[in-house]
Design an enzyme around this catalytic site. Structure first.
Site, short mmCIF file in Angstrom:
data_model
loop_
_atom_site.label_atom_id
_atom_site.label_comp_id
_atom_site.label_asym_id
_atom_site.label_seq_id
_atom_site.Cartn_x
_atom_site.Cartn_y
_atom_site.Cartn_z
N SER A 119 21.31 -3.09 19.29
CA SER A 119 21.71 -3.44 20.46
C SER A 119 23.38 -3.57 20.30
O SER A 119 23.98 -3.75 21.43
CB SER A 119 21.29 -4.84 20.94
OG SER A 119 20.89 -5.59 19.85
N HIS A 140 19.05 3.24 22.66
CA HIS A 140 19.10 1.79 22.86
C HIS A 140 18.09 1.46 24.20
O HIS A 140 18.39 1.70 25.28
CB HIS A 140 20.39 1.32 23.00
CG HIS A 140 20.22 -0.37 23.22
ND1 HIS A 140 21.45 -0.85 24.05
CD2 HIS A 140 19.42 -1.31 23.27
CE1 HIS A 140 21.05 -2.24 23.97
NE2 HIS A 140 19.98 -2.61 23.45
N GLU A 152 20.35 3.63 26.79
CA GLU A 152 21.67 3.88 26.43
C GLU A 152 21.57 5.06 25.12
O GLU A 152 20.87 4.39 24.21
CB GLU A 152 22.37 2.76 25.88
CG GLU A 152 23.28 2.12 26.94
CD GLU A 152 24.03 0.92 26.34
OE1 GLU A 152 25.19 0.53 26.81
OE2 GLU A 152 23.44 0.16 25.47
N ASN A 190 25.55 -4.68 26.22
CA ASN A 190 25.61 -5.84 25.61
C ASN A 190 27.06 -6.25 25.50
O ASN A 190 27.55 -7.57 25.55
CB ASN A 190 25.19 -5.98 24.14
CG ASN A 190 23.72 -6.00 24.37
OD1 ASN A 190 23.26 -6.79 25.19
ND2 ASN A 190 22.78 -5.44 23.56
N1 3HC Z 1 4.76 -4.24 30.02
C1 3HC Z 1 4.36 -3.51 31.10
N2 3HC Z 1 4.52 -4.05 32.23
C2 3HC Z 1 5.17 -5.18 32.47
C3 3HC Z 1 5.69 -5.92 31.38
C4 3HC Z 1 5.51 -5.56 30.37
N3 3HC Z 1 5.90 -6.20 29.05
N4 3HC Z 1 6.27 -7.06 31.97
C5 3HC Z 1 6.43 -6.99 33.33
N5 3HC Z 1 5.58 -5.75 33.59
C6 3HC Z 1 5.53 -5.33 34.98
C7 3HC Z 1 4.47 -6.09 35.72
O1 3HC Z 1 3.36 -5.65 35.76
C8 3HC Z 1 5.04 -5.79 37.26
O2 3HC Z 1 4.69 -4.41 37.67
P1 3HC Z 1 4.55 -4.04 39.35
O3 3HC Z 1 6.04 -3.91 39.56
O4 3HC Z 1 4.10 -2.75 39.52
O5 3HC Z 1 4.30 -5.17 39.86
C9 3HC Z 1 6.40 -5.77 37.02
O6 3HC Z 1 6.84 -5.30 35.72
C10 3HC Z 1 7.27 -6.96 37.27
O7 3HC Z 1 6.68 -7.82 36.54
P2 3HC Z 1 6.20 -9.37 37.04
O8 3HC Z 1 5.53 -9.18 38.62
O9 3HC Z 1 5.10 -9.89 36.17
O10 3HC Z 1 7.31 -10.18 36.94
P3 3HC Z 1 8.85 -10.05 37.56
O11 3HC Z 1 8.83 -9.48 38.92
O12 3HC Z 1 9.45 -11.50 37.34
O13 3HC Z 1 9.45 -9.23 36.68
C11 3HC Z 1 10.88 -8.67 34.80
C12 3HC Z 1 9.62 -9.10 35.30
C13 3HC Z 1 10.58 -7.00 34.80
C14 3HC Z 1 10.77 -8.93 33.14
C15 3HC Z 1 12.06 -9.02 35.58
O14 3HC Z 1 12.15 -10.39 35.49
C16 3HC Z 1 13.52 -8.39 34.78
O15 3HC Z 1 13.82 -7.23 35.24
N6 3HC Z 1 14.15 -9.24 34.19
C17 3HC Z 1 15.47 -8.98 33.66
C18 3HC Z 1 15.03 -8.15 32.30
C19 3HC Z 1 16.37 -7.77 31.67
O16 3HC Z 1 17.50 -7.84 32.29
N7 3HC Z 1 16.36 -6.92 30.65
C20 3HC Z 1 17.19 -6.54 29.81
C21 3HC Z 1 17.40 -7.30 28.67
S1 3HC Z 1 18.64 -7.01 27.64
C22 3HC Z 1 18.09 -5.96 26.66
O17 3HC Z 1 16.97 -5.76 26.36
C23 3HC Z 1 19.22 -5.28 25.63
C24 3HC Z 1 19.08 -6.07 24.17
O18 3HC Z 1 19.82 -5.12 23.39
C25 3HC Z 1 19.52 -7.40 23.94
#
Ligand code: 3HC
Length: 282
Positions: A119, A140, A152, A190
């Site tokens: 990351s 990424h 990325e 990041n």
């Molecule tokens: N696997 C498969 N599907 C998943 C899942 C997983 N682990 N987690 C959630 N889902 C699916 C759900 O089934 C749902 O599907 P649908 O749209 O068909 O209904 C959809 O994703 C949305 O999930 P939920 O309804 O359970 O919950 P939310 O609407 O609250 O969404 C979330 C959850 C997608 C995690 C949302 O909160 C989100 O987008 N959060 C921000 C995540 C983010 O910013 N990630 C980047 C982090 S930074 C990073 O990774 C970089 C690293 O280097 C640090």
């Protein structure tokens, strides 16, 4: 070389998500971690997330079973010698990745691309550890990997155009959207995200507002799906701290100083969702 079999190093949050999306897209996956229990935990997460996709009618029960069958969990890294493409998603520590990249360079066939899901660590530095710097690249993914569309694709200084084009195409085959980024500390994601989360932690530490209030501001005022402290817990506070340190070392500007509250929480073992406690209790 046609990519059919993919090696994934690390069965943690990112590694199991990466194995999930490759297997779901029809690739055979050799999933490698140092201990059997990490592999078991990773496979349990993949099974749970595939079930979620079945419940949402995104895939069928047969597709779930076939994806699971495509994943071969191993503790013996030598098994990666069979792979046509290898992606490393191990701990975000340069020493750990150094050992892995040297070993992968020895193990993998000469034409095989070695990617890192790092990351923030320099792709140019990882490439320089190998005898194939033109075949080393950053790929990424974002958490949760099965859901987030972005990849990325990071060019190190020596990465060839052919390697870049192959990985970009691979991301498209996984139904992701590749975005090209040059090598710099934290890349784009990041470099911009972590100072936001770090600043949110300062606001909590200084008593400007509670974690809940800071998160509400971002959810309701900026339409973020998760507030910054919920997101930090979701990413893992140890990962956030590692990334802030890479930004601080690599860019040298005091604005990247990790928040003291973040350091204290990591020292206490409060790593966020995965440890049951972070800015929130789970
Ligand atoms: N696997 C498969 N599907 C998943 C899942 C997983 N682990 N987690 C959630 N889902 C699916 C759900 O089934 C749902 O599907 P649908 O749209 O068909 O209904 C959809 O994703 C949305 O999930 P939920 O309804 O359970 O919950 P939310 O609407 O609250 O969404 C979330 C959850 C997608 C995690 C949302 O909160 C989100 O987008 N959060 C921000 C995540 C983010 O910013 N990630 C980047 C982090 S930074 C990073 O990774 C970089 C690293 O280097 C640090």
């Amino acid at each position: 070389m046609q990519i059919q079999q993919v090696g994934v190093i690390g069965a943690g949050t990112m590694g199991n998500g990466i194995a999930h999306v490759f297997a779901r897209s029809g690739y055979s996956v050799v999933l490698c971690d140092v201990e059997q229990r990490f592999l078991e935990r990773g496979l349990a997460t993949i099974t749970k997330n595939l079930e979620r996709e079945v419940a949402k009618n995104k895939i069928t029960t047969e597709e779930k079973a076939s994806a699971l069958k495509k994943i071969d969990p191993v503790t013996d890294r030598a098994r990666l010698a069979e792979c046509d493409f290898i992606i490393e998603a191990a701990t975000e520590k340069f020493e750990v990745k150094t050992e892995i990249f040297r070993d992968l360079d020895r193990l993998a066939r000469s034409g095989v691309i070695l990617a890192s899901n790092t990351s923030s660590i320099s792709i140019t530095k990882l490439a320089a550890l190998t005898k194939r710097p033109e075949k080393v690249i950053g790929m990424h993914f974002f958490n949760p990997v099965p859901v987030m569309k972005l990849v990325e694709v990071i060019r190190g200084l020596a990465t060839s155009q052919e390697t870049f084009a192959t990985v970009r195409e691979l991301a498209v085959k996984l139904a992701k959207t590749p975005v090209e980024v040059n090598d710099a500390p934290g890349f784009v994601s990041n470099r911009v995200l972590m100072p936001l989360l770090n600043e949110a932690m300062y606001a909590v530490m200084e008593g400007v507002a509670t974690a809940e209030a800071v998160d509400e501001v971002f959810k309701l005022g900026m339409a973020h799906p998760m507030g910054p402290l919920t997101l930090a817990d979701f990413i893992g506070l140890d990962v956030c701290l590692d990334i802030m340190r890479v930004l601080q070392d690599g860019l040298g500007d005091p604005k990247y100083r990790p928040c003291p509250l973040l350091i204290r929480m990591v020292d206490a073992g409060w790593l966020g969702r995965k440890s049951g406690r972070g800015f929130y209790q789970y």
